[in-house]
Design a protein around this motif. Structure first.
Motif, PDB file in Angstrom:
ATOM      1  N   LEU A   1      42.843 -62.473  32.926  1.00  0.00           N
ATOM      2  CA  LEU A   1      44.095 -63.203  33.024  1.00  0.00           C
ATOM      3  C   LEU A   1      44.435 -63.724  31.627  1.00  0.00           C
ATOM      4  CD1 LEU A   1      46.162 -64.466  35.100  1.00  0.00           C
ATOM      5  CD2 LEU A   1      44.633 -66.454  35.131  1.00  0.00           C
ATOM      6  N   ASP A   2      45.690 -63.639  31.253  1.00  0.00           N
ATOM      7  CA  ASP A   2      46.068 -64.031  29.891  1.00  0.00           C
ATOM      8  C   ASP A   2      45.625 -65.453  29.551  1.00  0.00           C
ATOM      9  OD1 ASP A   2      49.255 -62.240  29.611  1.00  0.00           O
ATOM     10  OD2 ASP A   2      47.183 -61.624  29.284  1.00  0.00           O
ATOM     11  N   SER A   3      45.732 -66.352  30.485  1.00  0.00           N
ATOM     12  CA  SER A   3      45.451 -67.763  30.186  1.00  0.00           C
ATOM     13  C   SER A   3      43.970 -68.054  29.978  1.00  0.00           C
ATOM     14  CB  SER A   3      46.003 -68.662  31.290  1.00  0.00           C
ATOM     15  OG  SER A   3      45.347 -68.402  32.516  1.00  0.00           O
ATOM     16  N   VAL A   4      43.091 -67.104  30.313  1.00  0.00           N
ATOM     17  CA  VAL A   4      41.653 -67.328  30.131  1.00  0.00           C
ATOM     18  C   VAL A   4      41.073 -66.477  29.007  1.00  0.00           C
ATOM     19  CG1 VAL A   4      41.452 -67.872  32.591  1.00  0.00           C
ATOM     20  CG2 VAL A   4      40.749 -65.612  31.761  1.00  0.00           C
ATOM     21  N   LYS A   5      41.866 -65.606  28.442  1.00  0.00           N
ATOM     22  CA  LYS A   5      41.371 -64.747  27.355  1.00  0.00           C
ATOM     23  C   LYS A   5      40.875 -65.596  26.196  1.00  0.00           C
ATOM     24  CE  LYS A   5      44.204 -60.656  28.256  1.00  0.00           C
ATOM     25  NZ  LYS A   5      45.335 -59.814  27.791  1.00  0.00           N
ATOM     26  N   GLY A   6      39.687 -65.251  25.706  1.00  0.00           N
ATOM     27  CA  GLY A   6      39.091 -65.997  24.609  1.00  0.00           C
ATOM     28  C   GLY A   6      38.305 -67.209  25.061  1.00  0.00           C
ATOM     29  N   ARG A   7      38.417 -67.577  26.325  1.00  0.00           N
ATOM     30  CA  ARG A   7      37.682 -68.734  26.846  1.00  0.00           C
ATOM     31  C   ARG A   7      36.659 -68.330  27.905  1.00  0.00           C
ATOM     32  NH1 ARG A   7      40.208 -72.548  29.686  1.00  0.00           N
ATOM     33  NH2 ARG A   7      41.851 -71.176  30.495  1.00  0.00           N
ATOM     34  N   PHE A   8      37.012 -67.369  28.739  1.00  0.00           N
ATOM     35  CA  PHE A   8      36.144 -66.924  29.831  1.00  0.00           C
ATOM     36  C   PHE A   8      35.556 -65.553  29.500  1.00  0.00           C
ATOM     37  CE2 PHE A   8      38.326 -69.310  33.606  1.00  0.00           C
ATOM     38  CZ  PHE A   8      38.235 -70.491  32.891  1.00  0.00           C
ATOM     39  N   THR A   9      34.327 -65.341  29.952  1.00  0.00           N
ATOM     40  CA  THR A   9      33.688 -64.047  29.779  1.00  0.00           C
ATOM     41  C   THR A   9      33.032 -63.625  31.081  1.00  0.00           C
ATOM     42  OG1 THR A   9      33.222 -64.522  27.445  1.00  0.00           O
ATOM     43  CG2 THR A   9      32.008 -62.718  28.472  1.00  0.00           C
ATOM     44  N   ILE A  10      33.376 -62.443  31.547  1.00  0.00           N
ATOM     45  CA  ILE A  10      32.761 -61.883  32.753  1.00  0.00           C
ATOM     46  C   ILE A  10      31.641 -60.953  32.326  1.00  0.00           C
ATOM     47  CG2 ILE A  10      34.403 -59.946  32.872  1.00  0.00           C
ATOM     48  CD1 ILE A  10      34.238 -60.162  35.931  1.00  0.00           C
ATOM     49  N   SER A  11      30.543 -60.994  33.061  1.00  0.00           N
ATOM     50  CA  SER A  11      29.428 -60.108  32.758  1.00  0.00           C
ATOM     51  C   SER A  11      28.700 -59.758  34.040  1.00  0.00           C
ATOM     52  CB  SER A  11      28.468 -60.741  31.747  1.00  0.00           C
ATOM     53  OG  SER A  11      27.898 -61.916  32.270  1.00  0.00           O
ATOM     54  N   ASN A  12      27.961 -58.656  33.977  1.00  0.00           N
ATOM     55  CA  ASN A  12      27.283 -58.149  35.161  1.00  0.00           C
ATOM     56  C   ASN A  12      25.842 -57.810  34.820  1.00  0.00           C
ATOM     57  OD1 ASN A  12      27.148 -57.040  37.855  1.00  0.00           O
ATOM     58  ND2 ASN A  12      27.196 -55.022  36.902  1.00  0.00           N
ATOM     59  N   ASP A  13      24.922 -58.269  35.635  1.00  0.00           N
ATOM     60  CA  ASP A  13      23.505 -57.940  35.474  1.00  0.00           C
ATOM     61  C   ASP A  13      23.107 -57.049  36.634  1.00  0.00           C
ATOM     62  OD1 ASP A  13      20.717 -57.844  35.411  1.00  0.00           O
ATOM     63  OD2 ASP A  13      20.571 -59.855  34.554  1.00  0.00           O
ATOM     64  N   ASN A  14      23.041 -55.749  36.380  1.00  0.00           N
ATOM     65  CA  ASN A  14      22.728 -54.805  37.458  1.00  0.00           C
ATOM     66  C   ASN A  14      21.318 -55.012  38.001  1.00  0.00           C
ATOM     67  OD1 ASN A  14      25.154 -53.318  37.720  1.00  0.00           O
ATOM     68  ND2 ASN A  14      24.679 -52.217  35.830  1.00  0.00           N
ATOM     69  N   ALA A  15      20.390 -55.366  37.147  1.00  0.00           N
ATOM     70  CA  ALA A  15      19.010 -55.560  37.594  1.00  0.00           C
ATOM     71  C   ALA A  15      18.906 -56.690  38.604  1.00  0.00           C
ATOM     72  CB  ALA A  15      18.114 -55.829  36.394  1.00  0.00           C
ATOM     73  N   LYS A  16      19.726 -57.719  38.399  1.00  0.00           N
ATOM     74  CA  LYS A  16      19.720 -58.863  39.313  1.00  0.00           C
ATOM     75  C   LYS A  16      20.820 -58.759  40.360  1.00  0.00           C
ATOM     76  CE  LYS A  16      17.784 -62.125  35.947  1.00  0.00           C
ATOM     77  NZ  LYS A  16      17.990 -63.412  35.242  1.00  0.00           N
ATOM     78  N   ASN A  17      21.644 -57.710  40.225  1.00  0.00           N
ATOM     79  CA  ASN A  17      22.774 -57.539  41.149  1.00  0.00           C
ATOM     80  C   ASN A  17      23.610 -58.812  41.207  1.00  0.00           C
ATOM     81  OD1 ASN A  17      24.256 -55.786  42.715  1.00  0.00           O
ATOM     82  ND2 ASN A  17      23.183 -56.281  44.617  1.00  0.00           N
ATOM     83  N   THR A  18      23.891 -59.345  40.046  1.00  0.00           N
ATOM     84  CA  THR A  18      24.602 -60.615  39.944  1.00  0.00           C
ATOM     85  C   THR A  18      25.745 -60.504  38.948  1.00  0.00           C
ATOM     86  OG1 THR A  18      22.602 -61.861  40.482  1.00  0.00           O
ATOM     87  CG2 THR A  18      24.372 -63.073  39.413  1.00  0.00           C
ATOM     88  N   LEU A  19      26.849 -61.082  39.327  1.00  0.00           N
ATOM     89  CA  LEU A  19      28.035 -61.137  38.482  1.00  0.00           C
ATOM     90  C   LEU A  19      28.181 -62.574  37.977  1.00  0.00           C
ATOM     91  CD1 LEU A  19      30.658 -59.550  37.582  1.00  0.00           C
ATOM     92  CD2 LEU A  19      31.761 -60.642  39.562  1.00  0.00           C
ATOM     93  N   TYR A  20      28.582 -62.709  36.716  1.00  0.00           N
ATOM     94  CA  TYR A  20      28.733 -64.032  36.120  1.00  0.00           C
ATOM     95  C   TYR A  20      30.149 -64.228  35.588  1.00  0.00           C
ATOM     96  CZ  TYR A  20      23.624 -63.806  36.016  1.00  0.00           C
ATOM     97  OH  TYR A  20      22.298 -63.670  36.347  1.00  0.00           O
ATOM     98  N   LEU A  21      30.524 -65.492  35.498  1.00  0.00           N
ATOM     99  CA  LEU A  21      31.740 -65.852  34.785  1.00  0.00           C
ATOM    100  C   LEU A  21      31.416 -67.073  33.933  1.00  0.00           C
ATOM    101  CD1 LEU A  21      34.767 -65.196  34.380  1.00  0.00           C
ATOM    102  CD2 LEU A  21      35.259 -66.994  36.068  1.00  0.00           C
ATOM    103  N   GLN A  22      31.332 -66.854  32.639  1.00  0.00           N
ATOM    104  CA  GLN A  22      31.111 -67.949  31.708  1.00  0.00           C
ATOM    105  C   GLN A  22      32.463 -68.543  31.358  1.00  0.00           C
ATOM    106  OE1 GLN A  22      28.168 -69.293  30.432  1.00  0.00           O
ATOM    107  NE2 GLN A  22      29.523 -70.855  29.555  1.00  0.00           N
ATOM    108  N   MET A  23      32.629 -69.815  31.631  1.00  0.00           N
ATOM    109  CA  MET A  23      33.915 -70.469  31.409  1.00  0.00           C
ATOM    110  C   MET A  23      33.731 -71.554  30.356  1.00  0.00           C
ATOM    111  SD  MET A  23      35.312 -70.761  35.323  1.00  0.00           S
ATOM    112  CE  MET A  23      34.097 -71.986  35.801  1.00  0.00           C
TER     113      MET A  23
END
Length: 118
Positions: A61-83
């Motif tokens: 989303l434009d308003s979160v660019k540069g502030r939020f980062t999405i990442s995925n850990d396949n080994a843990k089958n977990t999705l993250y959102l660093q805000m």
């Protein structure tokens, strides 16, 4: 029955950070190609915050660019959102959504509340 569960929500002051996590709490999921975070603020429609695609681009989303980062850990089958650098207008219930195809409804988590205020 597949269930996703989010965690990591809570209260923060403007400028602070939170990290959300989303994982499978029950059932098994295979062949997921789209993993995303959505949010819904009171009185507003649910909107896509960030989505990661297998072999494709990551969308924000434009308003979160540069502030939020999405990442995925396949080994843990977990999705993250660093805000980071949270703002009051980031206040919402945040949901994760995993899909196999772009046209299917996918699986949703129950949501986690994020409140940003001073």
């Amino acid at each position: 029955q597949v269930q996703l569960v989010e965690s990591g929500g809570g209260s923060a002051r403007p400028g602070e950070s939170l990290r959300l996590s989303c994982t499978v709490s029950s059932g098994k999921i295979f062949g997921i190609n789209y993993k995303g975070w959505y949010r819904q603020a009171p009185g507003k429609q649910r909107e896509l915050v960030a989505e990661i695609t297998s072999g494709g681009p990551t969308e924000y989303l434009d308003s979160v660019k540069g502030r939020f980062t999405i990442s995925n850990d396949n080994a843990k089958n977990t999705l993250y959102l660093q805000m980071n650098s949270l703002r009051p207008d980031d206040t919402a219930v945040y949901y994760c959504r995993w899909r196999k195809y772009s046209f299917d409804g996918g699986f949703w988590g129950q949501g986690t509340q994020v409140t940003v205020s001073s």
